[in-house]
Write an enzyme that holds these catalytic residues in place. Sequence first.
Site, PDB file in Angstrom:
ATOM      1  N   GLU A  88       9.564  -3.955  10.412  1.00 54.45           N
ATOM      2  CA  GLU A  88       9.956  -2.679   9.822  1.00 54.45           C
ATOM      3  C   GLU A  88      10.473  -1.730  10.891  1.00 54.45           C
ATOM      4  O   GLU A  88       9.817  -1.504  11.907  1.00 54.45           O
ATOM      5  CB  GLU A  88       8.784  -2.036   9.084  1.00 54.45           C
ATOM      6  CG  GLU A  88       9.131  -0.714   8.441  1.00 54.45           C
ATOM      7  CD  GLU A  88       8.067  -0.181   7.503  1.00 54.45           C
ATOM      8  OE1 GLU A  88       8.248   0.934   6.972  1.00 54.45           O
ATOM      9  OE2 GLU A  88       7.048  -0.880   7.297  1.00 54.45           O
ATOM     10  N   LYS A 111      -0.696  -9.523   3.494  1.00 57.18           N
ATOM     11  CA  LYS A 111       0.039  -8.975   4.633  1.00 57.18           C
ATOM     12  C   LYS A 111      -0.855  -8.040   5.427  1.00 57.18           C
ATOM     13  O   LYS A 111      -1.537  -7.189   4.850  1.00 57.18           O
ATOM     14  CB  LYS A 111       1.306  -8.242   4.173  1.00 57.18           C
ATOM     15  CG  LYS A 111       2.125  -7.654   5.335  1.00 57.18           C
ATOM     16  CD  LYS A 111       3.506  -7.232   4.883  1.00 57.18           C
ATOM     17  CE  LYS A 111       3.518  -5.979   4.038  1.00 57.18           C
ATOM     18  NZ  LYS A 111       3.049  -4.783   4.787  1.00 57.18           N
ATOM     19  N   GLU A 155      -1.079  -5.514   9.060  1.00 61.28           N
ATOM     20  CA  GLU A 155      -0.340  -4.781  10.075  1.00 61.28           C
ATOM     21  C   GLU A 155      -1.076  -4.851  11.414  1.00 61.28           C
ATOM     22  O   GLU A 155      -2.287  -4.636  11.461  1.00 61.28           O
ATOM     23  CB  GLU A 155      -0.174  -3.316   9.671  1.00 61.28           C
ATOM     24  CG  GLU A 155       0.593  -3.112   8.376  1.00 61.28           C
ATOM     25  CD  GLU A 155       0.725  -1.639   8.012  1.00 61.28           C
ATOM     26  OE1 GLU A 155       0.433  -0.783   8.869  1.00 61.28           O
ATOM     27  OE2 GLU A 155       1.112  -1.348   6.862  1.00 61.28           O
ATOM     28  N   ASP A 204       0.837  -1.195   0.000  1.00 62.49           N
ATOM     29  CA  ASP A 204       0.000   0.000   0.000  1.00 62.49           C
ATOM     30  C   ASP A 204       0.877   1.252   0.000  1.00 62.49           C
ATOM     31  O   ASP A 204       0.375   2.375  -0.061  1.00 62.49           O
ATOM     32  CB  ASP A 204      -1.008   0.003   1.149  1.00 62.49           C
ATOM     33  CG  ASP A 204      -0.381  -0.138   2.522  1.00 62.49           C
ATOM     34  OD1 ASP A 204       0.863  -0.156   2.628  1.00 62.49           O
ATOM     35  OD2 ASP A 204      -1.144  -0.253   3.511  1.00 62.49           O
ATOM     36  N   SER A 205       2.202   1.047  -0.007  1.00 61.28           N
ATOM     37  CA  SER A 205       3.151   2.130  -0.254  1.00 61.28           C
ATOM     38  C   SER A 205       2.872   2.810  -1.595  1.00 61.28           C
ATOM     39  O   SER A 205       3.333   3.932  -1.838  1.00 61.28           O
ATOM     40  CB  SER A 205       4.584   1.599  -0.238  1.00 61.28           C
ATOM     41  OG  SER A 205       4.718   0.483  -1.112  1.00 61.28           O
TER      42      SER A 205
END
Length: 264
Positions: free
Chosen positions: A180, A111, A113, A44-45
């Site tokens: 991260e 993925k 978070e 989603d970067s």
Amino acid sequence: MAVTINTLREFKQKGEAFAALTSYDATFSQVVSEAGVHVILIGDSLGMVLQGHDSTLPVTMDQMVYHVSCVAKGNRGSLIMADMPFMSYGTVESALENAAELMRAGAHMVKLEGTDWMKETITALTERAVPVCAHLGLTPQFVNKFGGYKVQGRDEKAAEMMIEHACELEAAGADAILLECVPAPLAARISQAVKAPVIGIGAGPDTDGQILVLHDMLGITTGRKPRFVKNFLAETDSVQEALQAYVKAVGERSFPAEEHTFKA
């Protein structure tokens, strides 16, 4: 031969490092996979590097599905991991529905978070044949809670909690863990504490794999360059050579070097 989650597990068992990169389109995905990159992340970067937002939060499910389908068309054997965007997994039901869309578009893994609150969701996904990577440390979707993009796990209490969360999420079914912006010693401890492959970005050299944003490792980042980034195109003559140099450096564990890591 196509890369699978079993391939990544074999890398970890052998103590060999694997390389991952973001990609968002068919052309780059073909070039990236043909260079030997093992994992392609549709992150989603894209909200920041493609759309120009100041965070990942505006990215929608429809946009993620579109970019996953583009990447799948260009991919030549890499494992495709797709981010689940902000609030797309707020409930178990929404996580199942949205993960199914990403998998149908061509993802091999999703993925998410978050920390221990994700256990039920991860279990539900893995029971229904959706491999999951759990993202810990600096989780960009939580930028407003963190008050900015800050290194996580620097004090011992926070470090112990992150180790505990990694173990809990693996027990819930997570097939991989991404760390991260955490201190290198903590990332090494987590990598040793779990059997799942651990992928690092700004997490030191001792994780099982490394990942960077494609635009960062090609030196076309706008704004402030993160500490953990290296421009591989600066030392090579083409994008293809830069990608191959990145894969080689990760495999040799010469990247990340000390200047790319964070200390406790």
